[in-house]
Design an enzyme around this catalytic site. Structure first.
Site, PDB file in Angstrom:
ATOM      1  N   LYS A 190       2.777   9.986   8.870  1.00 40.43           N
ATOM      2  CA  LYS A 190       2.118   9.479  10.075  1.00 40.43           C
ATOM      3  C   LYS A 190       2.793   9.925  11.382  1.00 40.43           C
ATOM      4  CE  LYS A 190      -0.161   5.496   7.962  1.00 40.43           C
ATOM      5  NZ  LYS A 190      -1.576   5.726   8.222  1.00 40.43           N
ATOM      6  N   ASP A 229       9.218   2.514   1.784  1.00 36.11           N
ATOM      7  CA  ASP A 229       8.051   3.263   2.262  1.00 36.11           C
ATOM      8  C   ASP A 229       7.930   2.952   3.753  1.00 36.11           C
ATOM      9  OD1 ASP A 229       5.531   4.027   3.100  1.00 36.11           O
ATOM     10  OD2 ASP A 229       4.550   3.544   1.197  1.00 36.11           O
ATOM     11  N   PHE A 238       0.862  -1.188   0.000  1.00 40.43           N
ATOM     12  CA  PHE A 238       0.000   0.000   0.000  1.00 40.43           C
ATOM     13  C   PHE A 238       0.895   1.234   0.000  1.00 40.43           C
ATOM     14  CE2 PHE A 238      -2.398   3.473   1.887  1.00 40.43           C
ATOM     15  CZ  PHE A 238      -3.516   3.461   1.065  1.00 40.43           C
TER      16      PHE A 238
HETATM   17  C1  LIG Z   1       2.839   2.347   3.949  1.00 32.85           C
HETATM   18  C2  LIG Z   1       1.983   3.520   3.587  1.00 32.85           C
HETATM   19  N1  LIG Z   1       2.296   4.271   2.529  1.00 32.85           N
HETATM   20  C3  LIG Z   1       1.566   5.348   2.185  1.00 32.85           C
HETATM   21  C4  LIG Z   1       0.449   5.718   2.907  1.00 32.85           C
HETATM   22  C5  LIG Z   1      -0.331   6.929   2.507  1.00 32.85           C
HETATM   23  O1  LIG Z   1      -0.162   7.941   3.460  1.00 32.85           O
HETATM   24  P1  LIG Z   1      -1.228   9.130   3.560  1.00 32.85           P
HETATM   25  O2  LIG Z   1      -2.532   8.518   3.941  1.00 32.85           O
HETATM   26  O3  LIG Z   1      -0.664  10.057   4.598  1.00 32.85           O
HETATM   27  O4  LIG Z   1      -1.268   9.766   2.203  1.00 32.85           O
HETATM   28  C6  LIG Z   1       0.072   4.949   4.000  1.00 32.85           C
HETATM   29  C7  LIG Z   1      -1.152   5.261   4.766  1.00 32.85           C
HETATM   30  O5  LIG Z   1      -1.752   4.422   5.397  1.00 32.85           O
HETATM   31  C8  LIG Z   1       0.849   3.820   4.358  1.00 32.85           C
HETATM   32  O6  LIG Z   1       0.535   3.038   5.405  1.00 32.85           O
END
Ligand SMILES: Cc1ncc(COP(=O)(O)O)c(C=O)c1O
Length: 408
Positions: free
Chosen positions: A254, A222, A138
């Site tokens: 986050k 990520d 994700f």
């Molecule tokens: C691993 C990862 N990447 C990207 C995102 C996207 O972040 P945002 O919701 O702040 O755009 C998330 C959000 O849950 C995530 O867990």
């Protein structure tokens, strides 16, 4: 005035785009690991804004930093320099302890966008632009984010997808067969979060590093969910056991802001200067207000040794949950814990996946958790959660799970 007579639910139904499947709870305030709903009922918050509220709700350090900075200088744009942005970048570099530089933005999706651009810039001279990502990953909901994400459900209805993303299984053979002369980078979550809390195999991460070295590719992590202390380590990939699989780029969001919106990406030397003046920008990124807040969050984690707390409380929670009825597997590191459950018989009028149904039952019992995938719930309490609060959460889980009937 309609805003005075309507319920919160009615205000949403009339005025807010219904893109979220929300849980049936309106939260009004929070303090520490607890939140209160509009009727004054308290809940133990083990969802913590989906791993964002690193210090819990209304932490004193964050309140003070925000109030003082709001009274000093809120925002300037990146036409100018401000001290907090420079200091936050320096602190992040010190914490991860690998030479590199940082770009600040406003969310995780946007932080990953920066990594995609870094990868394309890296490959542009040689016609390389493809990024390999993993099935079940994700990476956010922007147009490029859904192309990068290895889950069909986020892509449906948004075609044609941004080109240049190729998915592989989390094995070296699969990644190798996805490689081509167009590949510029490999992007992975060292611990997949939304995909069900799945740590990657350390040998796989080491293999990816070797592959990137051999082919001149960028290795990108990520760490939006698993980074900056959540796993009990500043670097989330250390929690997998492959500390030496150092990446060339990292995205964060986050927990970095402890609840205020911030994203960032880091690029290792010698790639840190690839994005020169005019190549990437955002109006709000790195504002003095938000950077001061993030500095307060990171400094508190250091001062209170919350990495140790995250590891110890995580071990306590895993011990408490293992072997409970319905629990099929417990995965994760530190305070990024996934509990995979077996399916259970729905009550009358109860719908949704097992994870969603269990999440609703836990809310009714006073515990907030976050579902991840169809059969996994996540425990993501603030990094300063106490042993007693963890025991309280475990007690609620035991009570709720004792009442479910597995589907045979
Ligand atoms: C691993 C990862 N990447 C990207 C995102 C996207 O972040 P945002 O919701 O702040 O755009 C998330 C959000 O849950 C995530 O867990």
């Amino acid at each position: 005035m309609p805003t005075q007579s309507a319920t919160t639910l009615e205000l949403y139904q009339r005025n807010v785009i219904p893109s979220y499947g929300r849980l049936p709870l309106t939260l009004a305030r929070g303090a520490g690991v607890r939140v209160w709903d509009e009727n004054g009922r308290a809940y133990l918050d083990f969802a913590a804004g989906i791993a964002a509220c690193s210090l819990g709700h209304a932490p004193a350090a964050l309140q003070k930093a925000l109030a003082e900075q709001a009274a000093t200088l809120l925002h300037t744009s990146n036409l100018f320099y401000t001290r907090p942005q420079g200091e936050l970048a320096a602190l992040l570099n010190q914490l991860i302890d690998i030479p590199g530089k940082i770009f600040f933005c406003n969310s995780g999706g946007e932080a990953n966008e920066g990594l995609y651009k870094l990868a394309r810039k890296h490959g542009s001279a040689h016609g390389r632009y493809e990024i390999i990502t993993l099935e079940n990953s994700f990476h956010g909901r922007t147009l490029a984010g859904i192309a990068a994400t290895g889950q069909k459900k986020v892509k449906i209805g948004f075609e044609p997808l941004v080109s240049g993303f190729v998915h592989a299984m989390p094995t070296l053979e699969s990644v190798q067969s996805a490689l081509s002369e167009r590949t510029a980078a490999i992007l992975v979550e060292p611990l997949q979060g939304e995909g069900g809390v799945r740590p990657l195999d350390p040998a796989f991460l080491r293999g990816l590093r070797d592959l990137c070295n051999a082919h001149g590719l960028l290795l990108l992590y990520d760490e939006i969910q698993c980074g900056l202390g959540r796993t009990g380590h500043w670097c989330g990939w250390h929690a997998t056991g492959a500390a030496e699989a150092i990446p060339d780029g990292i995205s964060w969001a986050k927990g970095l802001g402890g609840g205020v919106p911030i994203g960032a990406f880091w690029a290792r030397e010698p790639y840190a200067d690839l994005l020169g003046p005019g190549t990437h920008a955002t109006t709000f990124g790195g504002s003095p207000l938000i950077c001061t807040a993030a500095l307060a969050v990171l400094n508190t984690i250091v001062e209170q040794d919350l990495l140790t707390n995250a590891r110890e409380r995580g071990a306590q929670l895993i011990d408490a949950v293992k072997g409970l009825p319905l629990v099929r597997d417990v995965r994760g590191a530190g305070l990024l814990i996934g509990i995979e459950i077996a399916d259970f018989a729905p009550a009358e009028n109860e719908s949704g996946t097992p994870a969603l149904r269990l999440t609703r039952r836990l809310i009714e019992a006073g515990l907030l958790v976050a579902p991840a995938g169809e059969k996994t719930i996540r425990l993501l309490p603030p990094l300063n959660v106490s042993a007693q609060e963890c025991e309280e959460a475990a007690e609620i889980l035991r009570g709720v799970l004792a009442l479910v009937k597995p589907v045979v």
